[in-house]
Motif scaffolding. Sequence first.
Motif, PDB file in Angstrom:
ATOM      1  N   ASN A 181      -5.726  10.632  -1.328  1.00  0.00           N
ATOM      2  CA  ASN A 181      -6.559   9.660  -0.382  1.00  0.00           C
ATOM      3  C   ASN A 181      -7.353  10.461   0.846  1.00  0.00           C
ATOM      4  OD1 ASN A 181      -4.226   8.260  -1.498  1.00  0.00           O
ATOM      5  ND2 ASN A 181      -5.223   6.331  -0.342  1.00  0.00           N
ATOM      6  N   PRO A 182      -8.500   9.993   0.996  1.00  0.00           N
ATOM      7  CA  PRO A 182      -9.062  10.517   2.020  1.00  0.00           C
ATOM      8  C   PRO A 182      -8.704  10.128   3.462  1.00  0.00           C
ATOM      9  CG  PRO A 182     -10.750   9.192   0.814  1.00  0.00           C
ATOM     10  CD  PRO A 182      -9.228   9.062   0.144  1.00  0.00           C
ATOM     11  N   ALA A 192     -15.468   9.466  -7.641  1.00  0.00           N
ATOM     12  CA  ALA A 192     -14.044  10.312  -6.811  1.00  0.00           C
ATOM     13  C   ALA A 192     -14.226  10.419  -5.511  1.00  0.00           C
ATOM     14  CB  ALA A 192     -13.667  11.577  -7.397  1.00  0.00           C
ATOM     15  N   PRO A 193     -13.083  10.081  -4.677  1.00  0.00           N
ATOM     16  CA  PRO A 193     -13.427  10.037  -3.306  1.00  0.00           C
ATOM     17  C   PRO A 193     -13.710  11.271  -2.869  1.00  0.00           C
ATOM     18  CG  PRO A 193     -11.003   9.352  -3.669  1.00  0.00           C
ATOM     19  CD  PRO A 193     -11.835   9.879  -4.968  1.00  0.00           C
ATOM     20  N   GLY A 194     -14.649  11.587  -2.089  1.00  0.00           N
ATOM     21  CA  GLY A 194     -14.780  12.775  -1.296  1.00  0.00           C
ATOM     22  C   GLY A 194     -13.955  12.926   0.005  1.00  0.00           C
ATOM     23  N   SER A 195     -13.897  13.986   0.736  1.00  0.00           N
ATOM     24  CA  SER A 195     -13.110  14.034   1.951  1.00  0.00           C
ATOM     25  C   SER A 195     -13.865  13.377   2.882  1.00  0.00           C
ATOM     26  CB  SER A 195     -13.219  15.685   2.200  1.00  0.00           C
ATOM     27  OG  SER A 195     -14.467  16.271   2.325  1.00  0.00           O
ATOM     28  N   GLY A 227       0.885  -1.426  -0.041  1.00  0.00           N
ATOM     29  CA  GLY A 227      -0.036   0.253   0.028  1.00  0.00           C
ATOM     30  C   GLY A 227       0.768   1.171   0.002  1.00  0.00           C
ATOM     31  N   ARG A 228       0.207   2.349   0.162  1.00  0.00           N
ATOM     32  CA  ARG A 228       0.701   3.893  -0.110  1.00  0.00           C
ATOM     33  C   ARG A 228       1.696   4.385   1.201  1.00  0.00           C
ATOM     34  NH1 ARG A 228      -2.868   7.684  -3.899  1.00  0.00           N
ATOM     35  NH2 ARG A 228      -0.731   8.607  -4.045  1.00  0.00           N
TER      36      ARG A 228
END
Length: 450
Positions: A276-277, A306-309, A223-224
Motif C-alpha cells: 500500500n502507498p 500499479a500504485p506509485g509511492s 480493511g488492512r
Amino acid sequence: MASSTSLLFPVFTLFSILFLASSSKDNIPATITIPLTSTFTSKLSTEPMVFLQHLASASLSRAHHLKHGTTSPLVKASLFPHSYGGHTIPLSFGTPPQKLSFLVDTGSDVVWAPCTTHYTCTNCSFSDPKKVPIFNPELSSSSKILDCRNPKCFPGCPRCNGDSKNCSHACPQYSLHYGTGAAFGFFLLENLNFPGKTIHKFLVGCTTSAARVPTSDALAGFGRTMFSLPMQMGVKKFAYCLNSHDYDDTQNSSKLILDYSDGETKGLSYTPFLKNPPDFPIYYYLGVKDIKIGNTLLGIPSKYLAPGSDGRGGLMIDSGFAYGYMTGPVFKIVTNELKKQMSKYRRSLELETLSGLTPCYNFTGHKSIKIPDLIYQFRGGANMVVPGKNYFVFIPEISLACFPVVTDAGTNTLEFTPGPSIILGNYQHVDYYVEFDLKNERLGFRQQTC
C-alpha cells in the motif's frame, strides 16, 4: 468506505502484536460462517431513471472520497454504501448479546455502531434517528471504556503528558470523517459473540452522534489495518460470494466466511495484494497487467495499473462500492472499445443524460443481446472474466441498460489523479467466490453461482 480519523494511523508491527495478543479467543472453530444479505431500497423499480442517477452520483462521490484517502479529512462525498449494492451481516456484541446489522466494507477499517440511548444523527437520510437500532453499553456487563493505559489506545493520550502507563484518563473520543458525513464517539472493549464462541476485548466504536448518515446500519470495516474486524479476530482469510444484482427487490442471503485454517481453498485463481502507498494503508490493491474487452487487449498504460509511492494509480477491490470506477484516461480507452464492439445497438442518449452513466443502450426489438466480457488480467496469471450481466445494469421493463462504471473525467482537470485509478466494485464480482487471504497476502477467486 474510506475514512480519515483524528485518532487512527498506520499501525506498526509492535503495536500489531500487542493488539492481537490482547484479544483472546475461546475455542474458535476453524471457520465461522455468517449470513450476508444484500440491502435494497424498496420500490426502486417505480422510478428507475431516478434510481440510476442517484446510484451513479453516490458511486462517483464514494470514488472521490476513496481516492483522497487519509490526505483529505473532509471531501464532499457520500458516506456509506447502502441499499442497492450494499451487504450486511448480523453481529452480536455485549453480555447478554445485542444483535445489530453491520455493513461489510473492505474500504474502511473501524468497527462501530450507533450507540447509547442518546444517539443523535443530524441531516441523515433515514426518517427518525430515535428509531435507529443501537448498542446500549449500559445493558452489557462486559462493556468497558478503553483507557489510555491500553495499547489499543493508539497513538495515545495527550492529557497523559507522555505517561500513559500511570494515566487514569479514558482514551480520547474518535472523530471519523467520511466525505460530508462524520461519526463521533468513544471506544469500548466488548465481547463479540458467535454461537458458542466469544471474542473478548474486541475494540468497537460506540458512536453517540453522527451527521449526514444515509443508513441506520452499523459499520464493520474489513480493511488492512489492525482495527478491522478480520484483523482483530486474527483470521487468516475471509471470503464471500455475492448474489446477483438483478434489478428487483429480492433479499437473498449468501455467506461470509471467517477462516482460521491454513489450508488452501481448491479451485481458486490467485493474485497478490500489492504494497500500500503510505496515504492509503487500508485498501486491498491488486496487481493488474491489462484489461480486455472481449478478445481485444486494450493496452492500458502501466502507470495506471500499479500504485506509485505518491499514491497515484493502481486497482483496488472494494466490497462497499456497488459500481466500478475508472480514472478518465482508462475510462476513455475502455468505453471507446466497448462502443465499437456494441455499435449494432442503439445508444440511449436520454438515459445517459438522466443517469450520468455512459454508454447506455436501448435493446428494444432485440430478442437476444451480446455484451463482450470484461477481463482483468492479473499478476500471477489469474484472469477475472466479468460477463456482461455483471458489469451492465439492466432495466428489463423498458429494455435499457448502462455501463455502470463512473469516472471523474468531466470534472477533474488532472490527467493523473491521486488515489486508485480503478476501483473494482462488488457489481463486477457478483457470482464469484472471493477470498481475501490475509496470511499469504493475496486474493483468490473462482466463478460460481452464489
